[in-house]
Scaffold this active site. Structure first.
Site, PDB file in Angstrom:
ATOM      1  N   GLU A 191      10.580  -9.436  -2.294  1.00 22.57           N
ATOM      2  CA  GLU A 191      11.259  -8.577  -3.275  1.00 22.57           C
ATOM      3  C   GLU A 191      10.263  -7.533  -3.763  1.00 22.57           C
ATOM      4  O   GLU A 191       9.074  -7.834  -3.892  1.00 22.57           O
ATOM      5  CB  GLU A 191      11.738  -9.372  -4.502  1.00 22.57           C
ATOM      6  CG  GLU A 191      12.927 -10.260  -4.257  1.00 22.57           C
ATOM      7  CD  GLU A 191      12.506 -11.698  -4.017  1.00 22.57           C
ATOM      8  OE1 GLU A 191      11.340 -12.027  -4.296  1.00 22.57           O
ATOM      9  OE2 GLU A 191      13.339 -12.481  -3.523  1.00 22.57           O
ATOM     10  N   TYR A 211       6.100  -1.287   3.455  1.00 23.93           N
ATOM     11  CA  TYR A 211       6.896  -2.319   4.127  1.00 23.93           C
ATOM     12  C   TYR A 211       7.774  -1.710   5.228  1.00 23.93           C
ATOM     13  O   TYR A 211       7.916  -2.287   6.300  1.00 23.93           O
ATOM     14  CB  TYR A 211       7.751  -3.081   3.110  1.00 23.93           C
ATOM     15  CG  TYR A 211       6.928  -3.829   2.079  1.00 23.93           C
ATOM     16  CD1 TYR A 211       5.839  -4.610   2.461  1.00 23.93           C
ATOM     17  CD2 TYR A 211       7.234  -3.762   0.722  1.00 23.93           C
ATOM     18  CE1 TYR A 211       5.073  -5.293   1.523  1.00 23.93           C
ATOM     19  CE2 TYR A 211       6.473  -4.442  -0.221  1.00 23.93           C
ATOM     20  CZ  TYR A 211       5.394  -5.206   0.186  1.00 23.93           C
ATOM     21  OH  TYR A 211       4.647  -5.869  -0.744  1.00 23.93           O
ATOM     22  N   VAL A 243      -3.791  -4.245  -3.775  1.00 24.70           N
ATOM     23  CA  VAL A 243      -5.091  -3.686  -3.391  1.00 24.70           C
ATOM     24  C   VAL A 243      -5.748  -3.145  -4.662  1.00 24.70           C
ATOM     25  O   VAL A 243      -5.071  -2.584  -5.539  1.00 24.70           O
ATOM     26  CB  VAL A 243      -4.898  -2.555  -2.343  1.00 24.70           C
ATOM     27  CG1 VAL A 243      -6.186  -1.778  -2.112  1.00 24.70           C
ATOM     28  CG2 VAL A 243      -4.374  -3.142  -1.035  1.00 24.70           C
ATOM     29  N   ARG A 287      -6.212   3.638   1.760  1.00 25.67           N
ATOM     30  CA  ARG A 287      -7.260   3.630   2.796  1.00 25.67           C
ATOM     31  C   ARG A 287      -6.916   2.640   3.898  1.00 25.67           C
ATOM     32  O   ARG A 287      -7.788   2.217   4.648  1.00 25.67           O
ATOM     33  CB  ARG A 287      -8.594   3.218   2.192  1.00 25.67           C
ATOM     34  CG  ARG A 287      -9.086   4.132   1.101  1.00 25.67           C
ATOM     35  CD  ARG A 287     -10.367   3.586   0.511  1.00 25.67           C
ATOM     36  NE  ARG A 287     -10.790   4.421  -0.602  1.00 25.67           N
ATOM     37  CZ  ARG A 287     -12.029   4.525  -1.024  1.00 25.67           C
ATOM     38  NH1 ARG A 287     -12.991   3.846  -0.418  1.00 25.67           N
ATOM     39  NH2 ARG A 287     -12.337   5.296  -2.042  1.00 25.67           N
ATOM     40  N   GLY A 288      -5.681   2.171   3.913  1.00 22.84           N
ATOM     41  CA  GLY A 288      -5.272   1.272   4.989  1.00 22.84           C
ATOM     42  C   GLY A 288      -5.427  -0.212   4.685  1.00 22.84           C
ATOM     43  O   GLY A 288      -5.111  -1.052   5.528  1.00 22.84           O
ATOM     44  N   LEU A 289      -5.908  -0.543   3.476  1.00 21.21           N
ATOM     45  CA  LEU A 289      -6.148  -1.966   3.178  1.00 21.21           C
ATOM     46  C   LEU A 289      -4.840  -2.740   3.022  1.00 21.21           C
ATOM     47  O   LEU A 289      -4.709  -3.873   3.505  1.00 21.21           O
ATOM     48  CB  LEU A 289      -6.998  -2.102   1.909  1.00 21.21           C
ATOM     49  CG  LEU A 289      -8.398  -1.497   2.000  1.00 21.21           C
ATOM     50  CD1 LEU A 289      -9.101  -1.566   0.639  1.00 21.21           C
ATOM     51  CD2 LEU A 289      -9.220  -2.233   3.049  1.00 21.21           C
ATOM     52  N   GLY A 290      -3.855  -2.145   2.357  1.00 18.57           N
ATOM     53  CA  GLY A 290      -2.558  -2.814   2.205  1.00 18.57           C
ATOM     54  C   GLY A 290      -1.918  -3.068   3.558  1.00 18.57           C
ATOM     55  O   GLY A 290      -1.407  -4.167   3.830  1.00 18.57           O
ATOM     56  N   ASN A 332       9.144   1.123  -6.776  1.00 17.15           N
ATOM     57  CA  ASN A 332       7.807   1.031  -6.170  1.00 17.15           C
ATOM     58  C   ASN A 332       7.802   1.695  -4.782  1.00 17.15           C
ATOM     59  O   ASN A 332       7.766   1.045  -3.741  1.00 17.15           O
ATOM     60  CB  ASN A 332       7.376  -0.443  -6.086  1.00 17.15           C
ATOM     61  CG  ASN A 332       5.897  -0.602  -5.785  1.00 17.15           C
ATOM     62  OD1 ASN A 332       5.246   0.334  -5.346  1.00 17.15           O
ATOM     63  ND2 ASN A 332       5.367  -1.795  -6.015  1.00 17.15           N
TER      64      ASN A 332
HETATM   65  C1  LIG Z   1       1.459  -1.114  -2.378  1.00 19.76           C
HETATM   66  C2  LIG Z   1      -0.044  -1.233  -2.097  1.00 19.76           C
HETATM   67  C3  LIG Z   1      -0.373  -2.687  -1.766  1.00 19.76           C
HETATM   68  C4  LIG Z   1      -0.392  -0.358  -0.876  1.00 19.76           C
HETATM   69  O1  LIG Z   1      -1.751  -0.593  -0.552  1.00 19.76           O
HETATM   70  P1  LIG Z   1      -2.652   0.564   0.092  1.00 19.76           P
HETATM   71  O2  LIG Z   1      -3.924  -0.054   0.525  1.00 19.76           O
HETATM   72  O3  LIG Z   1      -2.743   1.711  -0.826  1.00 19.76           O
HETATM   73  O4  LIG Z   1      -1.761   0.969   1.342  1.00 19.76           O
HETATM   74  P2  LIG Z   1      -2.258   1.670   2.704  1.00 19.76           P
HETATM   75  O5  LIG Z   1      -3.380   2.609   2.426  1.00 19.76           O
HETATM   76  O6  LIG Z   1      -2.475   0.619   3.715  1.00 19.76           O
HETATM   77  O7  LIG Z   1      -0.983   2.535   3.074  1.00 19.76           O
HETATM   78  C5  LIG Z   1      -0.022   2.084   4.013  1.00 19.76           C
HETATM   79  C6  LIG Z   1       1.269   2.821   3.763  1.00 19.76           C
HETATM   80  O8  LIG Z   1       1.771   2.511   2.465  1.00 19.76           O
HETATM   81  C7  LIG Z   1       2.419   3.659   1.915  1.00 19.76           C
HETATM   82  N1  LIG Z   1       1.711   4.124   0.717  1.00 19.76           N
HETATM   83  C8  LIG Z   1       0.571   3.611   0.204  1.00 19.76           C
HETATM   84  N2  LIG Z   1       0.261   4.278  -0.934  1.00 19.76           N
HETATM   85  C9  LIG Z   1       1.219   5.199  -1.115  1.00 19.76           C
HETATM   86  C10 LIG Z   1       1.457   6.185  -2.105  1.00 19.76           C
HETATM   87  N3  LIG Z   1       0.627   6.321  -3.179  1.00 19.76           N
HETATM   88  N4  LIG Z   1       2.560   6.957  -2.011  1.00 19.76           N
HETATM   89  C11 LIG Z   1       3.403   6.814  -0.974  1.00 19.76           C
HETATM   90  N5  LIG Z   1       3.231   5.907   0.036  1.00 19.76           N
HETATM   91  C12 LIG Z   1       2.147   5.121  -0.061  1.00 19.76           C
HETATM   92  C13 LIG Z   1       2.375   4.721   2.994  1.00 19.76           C
HETATM   93  O9  LIG Z   1       3.521   4.552   3.799  1.00 19.76           O
HETATM   94  C14 LIG Z   1       1.144   4.319   3.764  1.00 19.76           C
HETATM   95  O10 LIG Z   1       1.155   4.785   5.070  1.00 19.76           O
HETATM   96  P3  LIG Z   1       0.371   6.168   5.418  1.00 19.76           P
HETATM   97  O11 LIG Z   1      -1.064   5.882   5.116  1.00 19.76           O
HETATM   98  O12 LIG Z   1       0.662   6.353   6.859  1.00 19.76           O
HETATM   99  O13 LIG Z   1       0.942   7.204   4.525  1.00 19.76           O
HETATM  100  C15 LIG Z   1      -0.892  -0.723  -3.295  1.00 19.76           C
HETATM  101  O14 LIG Z   1      -0.403   0.520  -3.680  1.00 19.76           O
HETATM  102  C16 LIG Z   1      -0.890  -1.653  -4.482  1.00 19.76           C
HETATM  103  O15 LIG Z   1      -1.684  -2.584  -4.576  1.00 19.76           O
HETATM  104  N6  LIG Z   1       0.044  -1.404  -5.445  1.00 19.76           N
HETATM  105  C17 LIG Z   1       0.135  -2.232  -6.644  1.00 19.76           C
HETATM  106  C18 LIG Z   1       0.669  -3.611  -6.338  1.00 19.76           C
HETATM  107  C19 LIG Z   1       2.025  -3.548  -5.671  1.00 19.76           C
HETATM  108  O16 LIG Z   1       2.888  -2.780  -6.054  1.00 19.76           O
HETATM  109  N7  LIG Z   1       2.216  -4.425  -4.678  1.00 19.76           N
HETATM  110  C20 LIG Z   1       3.470  -4.565  -3.966  1.00 19.76           C
HETATM  111  C21 LIG Z   1       4.295  -5.596  -4.653  1.00 19.76           C
HETATM  112  S1  LIG Z   1       5.828  -5.906  -3.794  1.00 19.76           S
END
Ligand SMILES: CC(C)(COP(=O)(O)OP(=O)(O)OC[C@H]1O[C@@H](n2cnc3c(N)ncnc32)[C@H](O)[C@@H]1OP(=O)(O)O)[C@@H](O)C(=O)NCCC(=O)NCCS
Length: 164
Positions: free
Chosen positions: A116, A128, A84, A91-94, A121
């Site tokens: 993986e 997940y 994201v 913001r719920g996008l992931g 992370n």
């Molecule tokens: C991992 C990633 C995709 C999450 O996307 P996101 O849009 O921020 O996630 P969401 O807002 O949908 O959050 C969903 C859940 O993820 C977890 N989460 C997301 N950000 C988090 C943070 N900074 N710390 C802890 N948990 C987190 C929480 O469980 C969250 O649930 P909650 O909102 O009830 O707390 C994003 O952080 C990202 O792009 N990271 C870099 C790329 C990466 O690492 N990808 C995964 C490769 S395997």
């Protein structure tokens, strides 16, 4: 455009579409700000050309805000990458992207979704686990730049994923 998204009072409508080559420039921006060892253009193009590849892009106000990409291999969907845009996380996008991946994997008959993730992370692992993935193995020294073990995670999509 990005500014109006970040400062909007209410979240703009989220649209999730299949990824095509026209999206790759924006996807590469997200990829490069998300990973120490990012995929290159040719990696995305290779995946998009594969008949077993599946990739989606999330848009808000015409801006690509995230993507997911992976491959169907027999009864498995392997999620190769999900990210994201940095300024739009938490913001719920992931969760929305992952939910669409699971929905499509189920519709297309996959028994399991696997992936993986770097052991460090915590945000991704939490994402997940909330989506029902379990920790099933550790692959030592799986990553480079920087070197790190991978946690292998899996979500089963059927009561008996290994049955007929
Ligand atoms: C991992 C990633 C995709 C999450 O996307 P996101 O849009 O921020 O996630 P969401 O807002 O949908 O959050 C969903 C859940 O993820 C977890 N989460 C997301 N950000 C988090 C943070 N900074 N710390 C802890 N948990 C987190 C929480 O469980 C969250 O649930 P909650 O909102 O009830 O707390 C994003 O952080 C990202 O792009 N990271 C870099 C790329 C990466 O690492 N990808 C995964 C490769 S395997």
């Amino acid at each position: 455009m990005a500014q109006s998204v970040e400062h909007a009072q209410s979240e703009p409508t989220l649209e999730i579409v299949l990824m095509s080559r026209t999206h790759v420039d924006e996807v590469l921006d997200i990829e490069r700000e998300s990973f120490a060892n990012p995929w290159r253009r040719r990696d995305f193009e290779y995946a998009l050309d594969r008949s077993n590849g599946f990739a989606i892009v999330a848009h808000q106000s015409a801006l690509a805000v995230g993507y997911a990409i992976g491959f169907f291999v027999r009864g498995e969907f392997h999620l190769a990458s999900l990210a994201v845009r940095r300024g739009l996380r938490q913001r719920g996008l992931g969760a929305a992207l992952l939910s669409r991946v699971i929905e499509v994997a189920r519709e297309r008959g996959a028994r399991v979704v696997t992936l993986e993730v770097r052991m460090s992370n915590a945000s991704a692992i939490s994402l997940y686990e909330k989506a029902g993935f379990s920790r099933i193995a550790i692959r030592e020294d799986y990553y480079s730049h920087p070197p790190e073990d991978a946690l292998v995670m899996m979500k089963t999509l059927r009561d008996n994923p290994w049955g007929p």
